[in-house]
Design a protein around this motif. Sequence first.
Motif, mmCIF file in Angstrom:
data_model
loop_
_atom_site.group_PDB
_atom_site.id
_atom_site.type_symbol
_atom_site.label_atom_id
_atom_site.label_comp_id
_atom_site.label_asym_id
_atom_site.label_seq_id
_atom_site.Cartn_x
_atom_site.Cartn_y
_atom_site.Cartn_z
ATOM 1 N N LEU A 28 0.854 -1.195 0.000
ATOM 2 C CA LEU A 28 0.000 0.000 0.000
ATOM 3 C C LEU A 28 0.889 1.245 0.000
ATOM 4 O O LEU A 28 1.730 1.412 0.882
ATOM 5 N N LEU A 29 0.710 2.080 -1.022
ATOM 6 C CA LEU A 29 1.584 3.242 -1.156
ATOM 7 C C LEU A 29 0.970 4.510 -0.566
ATOM 8 O O LEU A 29 1.689 5.397 -0.124
ATOM 9 N N SER A 30 -0.354 4.586 -0.577
ATOM 10 C CA SER A 30 -1.018 5.829 -0.183
ATOM 11 C C SER A 30 -1.295 5.895 1.315
ATOM 12 O O SER A 30 -1.944 5.023 1.896
ATOM 13 N N LYS A 31 -0.782 6.962 1.907
ATOM 14 C CA LYS A 31 -1.018 7.186 3.331
ATOM 15 C C LYS A 31 -2.482 7.541 3.575
ATOM 16 O O LYS A 31 -3.040 7.221 4.625
ATOM 17 N N ARG A 32 -3.088 8.208 2.592
ATOM 18 C CA ARG A 32 -4.507 8.554 2.714
ATOM 19 C C ARG A 32 -5.369 7.299 2.717
ATOM 20 O O ARG A 32 -6.323 7.191 3.476
ATOM 21 N N ALA A 33 -5.012 6.356 1.855
ATOM 22 C CA ALA A 33 -5.759 5.091 1.806
ATOM 23 C C ALA A 33 -5.620 4.361 3.146
ATOM 24 O O ALA A 33 -6.579 3.782 3.650
ATOM 25 N N GLU A 34 -4.440 4.436 3.724
ATOM 26 C CA GLU A 34 -4.224 3.812 5.038
ATOM 27 C C GLU A 34 -5.162 4.432 6.083
ATOM 28 O O GLU A 34 -5.821 3.721 6.844
ATOM 29 N N LYS A 35 -5.228 5.760 6.069
ATOM 30 C CA LYS A 35 -6.110 6.476 7.007
ATOM 31 C C LYS A 35 -7.553 6.087 6.781
ATOM 32 O O LYS A 35 -8.302 5.843 7.722
ATOM 33 N N ILE B 166 -10.311 3.997 9.370
ATOM 34 C CA ILE B 166 -11.671 4.411 9.736
ATOM 35 C C ILE B 166 -12.666 3.325 9.312
ATOM 36 O O ILE B 166 -13.550 2.940 10.073
ATOM 37 N N TYR B 167 -12.466 2.824 8.111
ATOM 38 C CA TYR B 167 -13.346 1.792 7.540
ATOM 39 C C TYR B 167 -13.475 0.568 8.465
ATOM 40 O O TYR B 167 -14.551 0.013 8.625
ATOM 41 N N PHE B 168 -12.362 0.179 9.082
ATOM 42 C CA PHE B 168 -12.387 -1.006 9.953
ATOM 43 C C PHE B 168 -13.080 -0.741 11.283
ATOM 44 O O PHE B 168 -13.556 -1.658 11.925
ATOM 45 N N LYS B 169 -13.093 0.525 11.680
ATOM 46 C CA LYS B 169 -13.609 0.845 13.026
ATOM 47 C C LYS B 169 -15.003 1.441 13.040
ATOM 48 O O LYS B 169 -15.756 1.214 13.968
ATOM 49 N N LYS B 170 -15.302 2.271 12.043
ATOM 50 C CA LYS B 170 -16.547 3.035 12.142
ATOM 51 C C LYS B 170 -17.593 2.631 11.120
ATOM 52 O O LYS B 170 -17.269 2.229 10.004
ATOM 53 N N PHE C 212 -11.907 6.679 -2.852
ATOM 54 C CA PHE C 212 -11.761 5.541 -1.940
ATOM 55 C C PHE C 212 -12.661 4.352 -2.294
ATOM 56 O O PHE C 212 -12.205 3.206 -2.269
ATOM 57 N N PRO C 213 -13.946 4.594 -2.684
ATOM 58 C CA PRO C 213 -14.772 3.433 -3.073
ATOM 59 C C PRO C 213 -14.139 2.614 -4.205
ATOM 60 O O PRO C 213 -14.173 1.379 -4.176
ATOM 61 N N SER C 214 -13.523 3.288 -5.167
ATOM 62 C CA SER C 214 -12.925 2.519 -6.266
ATOM 63 C C SER C 214 -11.601 1.879 -5.833
ATOM 64 O O SER C 214 -11.213 0.826 -6.346
ATOM 65 N N VAL C 215 -10.923 2.493 -4.853
ATOM 66 C CA VAL C 215 -9.702 1.875 -4.286
ATOM 67 C C VAL C 215 -10.075 0.543 -3.628
ATOM 68 O O VAL C 215 -9.438 -0.489 -3.851
ATOM 69 N N VAL C 216 -11.152 0.588 -2.840
ATOM 70 C CA VAL C 216 -11.621 -0.628 -2.167
ATOM 71 C C VAL C 216 -11.995 -1.700 -3.193
ATOM 72 O O VAL C 216 -11.603 -2.861 -3.070
ATOM 73 N N ARG C 217 -12.724 -1.262 -4.234
ATOM 74 C CA ARG C 217 -13.150 -2.197 -5.274
ATOM 75 C C ARG C 217 -11.930 -2.853 -5.946
ATOM 76 O O ARG C 217 -11.878 -4.054 -6.142
ATOM 77 N N ARG C 218 -10.946 -2.009 -6.260
ATOM 78 C CA ARG C 218 -9.753 -2.532 -6.942
ATOM 79 C C ARG C 218 -8.994 -3.513 -6.048
ATOM 80 O O ARG C 218 -8.568 -4.572 -6.498
ATOM 81 N N PRO D 124 -12.509 -6.632 4.534
ATOM 82 C CA PRO D 124 -13.763 -7.100 5.143
ATOM 83 C C PRO D 124 -14.956 -6.254 4.690
ATOM 84 O O PRO D 124 -14.771 -5.143 4.206
ATOM 85 N N THR D 125 -16.142 -6.804 4.871
ATOM 86 C CA THR D 125 -17.334 -6.046 4.467
ATOM 87 C C THR D 125 -17.480 -4.809 5.331
ATOM 88 O O THR D 125 -17.094 -4.801 6.498
ATOM 89 N N SER D 126 -18.029 -3.784 4.733
ATOM 90 C CA SER D 126 -18.215 -2.511 5.430
ATOM 91 C C SER D 126 -19.131 -2.682 6.642
ATOM 92 O O SER D 126 -20.083 -3.454 6.607
ATOM 93 N N LEU D 127 -18.795 -1.971 7.706
ATOM 94 C CA LEU D 127 -19.646 -2.007 8.899
ATOM 95 C C LEU D 127 -20.958 -1.263 8.628
ATOM 96 O O LEU D 127 -21.958 -1.469 9.294
ATOM 97 N N TYR D 128 -20.884 -0.409 7.638
ATOM 98 C CA TYR D 128 -22.076 0.356 7.278
ATOM 99 C C TYR D 128 -22.988 -0.500 6.407
ATOM 100 O O TYR D 128 -22.538 -1.081 5.421
ATOM 101 N N VAL D 129 -24.237 -0.597 6.810
ATOM 102 C CA VAL D 129 -25.167 -1.434 6.049
ATOM 103 C C VAL D 129 -25.942 -0.578 5.045
ATOM 104 O O VAL D 129 -26.618 0.368 5.429
#
Length: 187
Positions: A117-124, A128-132, A148-154, A163-168
């Motif tokens: 993973l090269l992007s620090k923003r993607a890391e950030k 959040i994605y894993f926690k909130k 970010f949605p397309s980063v996740v998709r890729r 993992p699946t998003s905590l947001y339903v």
Amino acid sequence: MARRGILRSKEDNLIKDLRRTTLSFKKLGERYGVSRQAVHDFSKRQGIKRPVKPRGHQTEGCRLCQKLIQISKKPHSEFISIHTIIEKTGVEPRRKYLYHLRTLRDKGLVDEQFGRLLSKRAEKAYAIYFKKRLPIGMIGRKVGLKNFPSVVRRHRQLGWNVPTSLYVYDGKKRSRIQSEIQRRKQR
Ligand SMILES: [Zn+2]
């Protein structure tokens, strides 16, 4: 006689080094003040079987590799950016890491994705994605990573363990959000 005693102890040490280390005849010759050939002949005369030098980078004895393994054991470690990894291990040129990471991946000691993973923003964003429980798009906007949605998709397509998003995203909520947006637009 005393001189002979000294030589004998030197010989004993040389035998030990020949049996226990993978140092070359040349190196041992330098250590004992004799020629490479003399060490070779001596080894042969003594019938010493030398240990085989292990091939490739020795990760067990490498502090950087050990540190990388330690970081890779954290949960979701493949979503830690290379910048953070370098910060955690100490200041070194990045190209140096590639060699150690490749060795560790090849040996299966770290995940195939770890350190990619090269992007620090993607890391950030992932943190959040894993926690909130937030929509992916909203997380992206929070950290200034609109795609970010397309980063996740890729990443998913590439076989990353996202993992699946905590947001339903259920229909009801979505329509509620949409009507909210509509209402705001009308104002
Ligand atoms: Zn190493």
